[in-house]
Design an enzyme around this catalytic site. Structure first.
Site, mmCIF file in Angstrom:
data_model
loop_
_atom_site.group_PDB
_atom_site.id
_atom_site.type_symbol
_atom_site.label_atom_id
_atom_site.label_comp_id
_atom_site.label_asym_id
_atom_site.label_seq_id
_atom_site.Cartn_x
_atom_site.Cartn_y
_atom_site.Cartn_z
ATOM 1 C CE LYS A 185 5.327 11.746 1.159
ATOM 2 N NZ LYS A 185 3.884 11.494 1.031
ATOM 3 N NE ARG B 80 -0.708 4.066 -5.386
ATOM 4 C CZ ARG B 80 -1.751 4.829 -5.084
ATOM 5 N NH1 ARG B 80 -2.730 4.994 -5.962
ATOM 6 N NH2 ARG B 80 -1.830 5.440 -3.928
#
Length: 471
Positions: free
Chosen positions: A251, A325
């Site tokens: 990130k 996920r």
């Protein structure tokens, strides 16, 4: 006189909460005019040596349980700042002021908002002590039950906030399971923890893969509560990424501190279980919490690696920052193994949901009928959410050249929908399923019963929804 903010001199240690329609206000013309001319929803006043909080009566269209909670939270925080020890409110007066709402539910909402409004996370503040103004509700013999319900709801939500606010060196895949075991020791909730060895036996390869780069081995927690075994089994699946660096797909950002809240779904699930157990709810529920830390290291999953899941599906890890996920998939598979009739997963899954719905609404995907019902529940309990579409045409965006599908969106559009479509592939066909994307509502600014930082979103929503579908 009205006390100015910060003026604590001669402050009474006890306050009485009144409404502008109270006869003591109606009979005092100067006070009545002062309250009416005030732009605030309530005013803190001295009159004849007593401290009063006078609350304006909202218009009927504005009389909601959320209004009650927000008002109570603001008052509690202000009186707490003034170090007022006690406060009291009359049930009948509260009910009269909010005449559109049910009396018992109004009391519960006021108490809930009160104690959440005075919530503070001060573990690492060296010069600030916690202070909370105690609330007394005067009423009928049934009042105590409504007060207790409000306290339980606040306590469960505060537990979720505490988990989300905790720093990652204290709450991580090694310690989180122990925190859950300690919290639920001596309760009707049975906690089972799968360590890395057990995860390997159970082929929970999403959890194992995402957790590879961390010094802390991944884990998986199951929390069982059997308030009524005859009810349909509900599985609550919460994303437990205790810190998310993005892995190899690192990130970017000046301050990633709030990535400690990437386990907000796990916190919501844990808080919901606490509320259900404290309420002695007649439900049959299991919470499933995959727990990992997503870190870059020489052992981390590399973009392009393929994960083979227990159900035979293969997934290309195209972006290691789409890790939530990958671990939720194992939770969904496990819910199928337990033969759950309902599955609700919740996660801080996509930044795109914030772009779509902002910071006041979570997005809900899945069964359309259940989506409408959970929206109505959120409208009542303050965990606001909005039904989102599952667009089959976007399913192709998950295509992979060398695996069954990819974990990331090949386009730059509809990222929240595509993430939900990814999860749908792991939902057993026999289950009714909802996916809650809470990324936009995980934190807040100070307002009403919300304090700056973690919201505790989802604890009340999941608990109320579980009870609703278990009727």
């Amino acid at each position: 006189m009205q006390k100015k903010k910060g003026d604590k001199g001669n402050m009474s240690n006890q306050a009485t909460i009144l409404f502008e329609i109270d006869e003591r206000i109606e009979a005092n013309e100067p006070l009545k005019k002062f309250v009416q001319n005030s732009s605030k929803p309530y005013s803190t006043l001295y009159n004849d040596g007593e401290l009063f909080v006078v609350v304006k009566v909202p218009e009927e269209k504005s009389q909601t349980y959320e209004k009650v909670r927000m008002t109570a939270g603001s008052i509690a925080r202000e009186l707490g700042n003034y170090k007022v020890e006690k406060s009291s409110i009359n049930e009948e007066a509260l009910s009269k002021a909010f005449h559109k709402l049910q009396t018992g539910a109004v009391v519960t909402a006021f108490v809930e908002g009160w104690y959440l409004g005075s919530y503070k996370f001060l573990t690492y503040k060296s010069k600030e002590d916690y202070f909370q103004t105690d609330l007394q509700v005067d009423g009928s013999k049934n009042t105590l039950a409504f007060v207790e319900n409000g306290k339980n709801r606040a306590e469960a939500t505060a537990f979720s906030r505490d988990l989300m606010n905790e720093i990652p060196s204290v709450l991580n895949p090694k310690t989180f399971p122990a925190i859950l075991e300690r919290e639920f020791a001596g309760t009707a909730i049975e906690v089972t923890i799968f360590d890395k060895e057990e995860l390997e036996k159970r082929q929970m390869n999403g959890v194992l893969t995402v957790g590879r780069g961390s010094v802390h081995a991944p884990a998986f927690a199951e929390l069982e509560y059997r308030g009524d075994k005859t009810k349909p089994l509900v599985a609550l699946v919460g994303k437990g990424v205790t810190f998310d660096t993005g892995g190899i797909s690192l990130k970017k950002g000046k301050d990633l501190s709030n990535m400690r809240m990437d386990m907000g779904g796990a916190a919501a699930v844990a808080g919901a279980m606490k509320l259900l157990e404290k309420s002695k709810a007649k439900v049959n529920v299991t919470a499933l919490i995959p727990i990992v830390e997503n870190m870059p290291d020489n052992t981390s999953v590399i973009p392009g690696d393929v994960i083979r899941y227990k159900n035979g599906l293969t997934v290309q890890a195209g972006n290691t920052d789409a890790e939530g996920r990958l671990i939720l998939a194992d939770g969904l598979i496990r819910a199928g193994e337990l033969q759950a009739e309902y599955i609700i997963d919740i996660a801080t899954l996509t930044g795109a949901i914030w772009s779509a719905l902002g910071s006041k609404l979570a997005g809900v995907f899945g069964d359309e009928h259940l989506s409408a019902e959970i929206k109505n529940i959120g409208n009542e309990n303050g965990d606001f959410n909005w039904p989102m579409p599952l667009v089959d045409a976007y399913d192709s965006y998950l295509a992979s050249d060398y695996a069954d599908f990819n974990n990331t969106n090949s386009k730059t559009e509809a990222s929240s929908i595509v993430a939900a479509l990814f999860l749908r592939r792991f939902v057993p066909e026999t289950c009714k399923w909802l996916h809650v994307d809470m990324a936009g509502v995980m934190s807040s600014q100070e307002s009403g019963y919300y304090t700056k930082s973690a919201t505790g979103f989802g604890a009340r929503l999941l608990a109320d929804f579980t009870q609703h579908i278990s009727k």
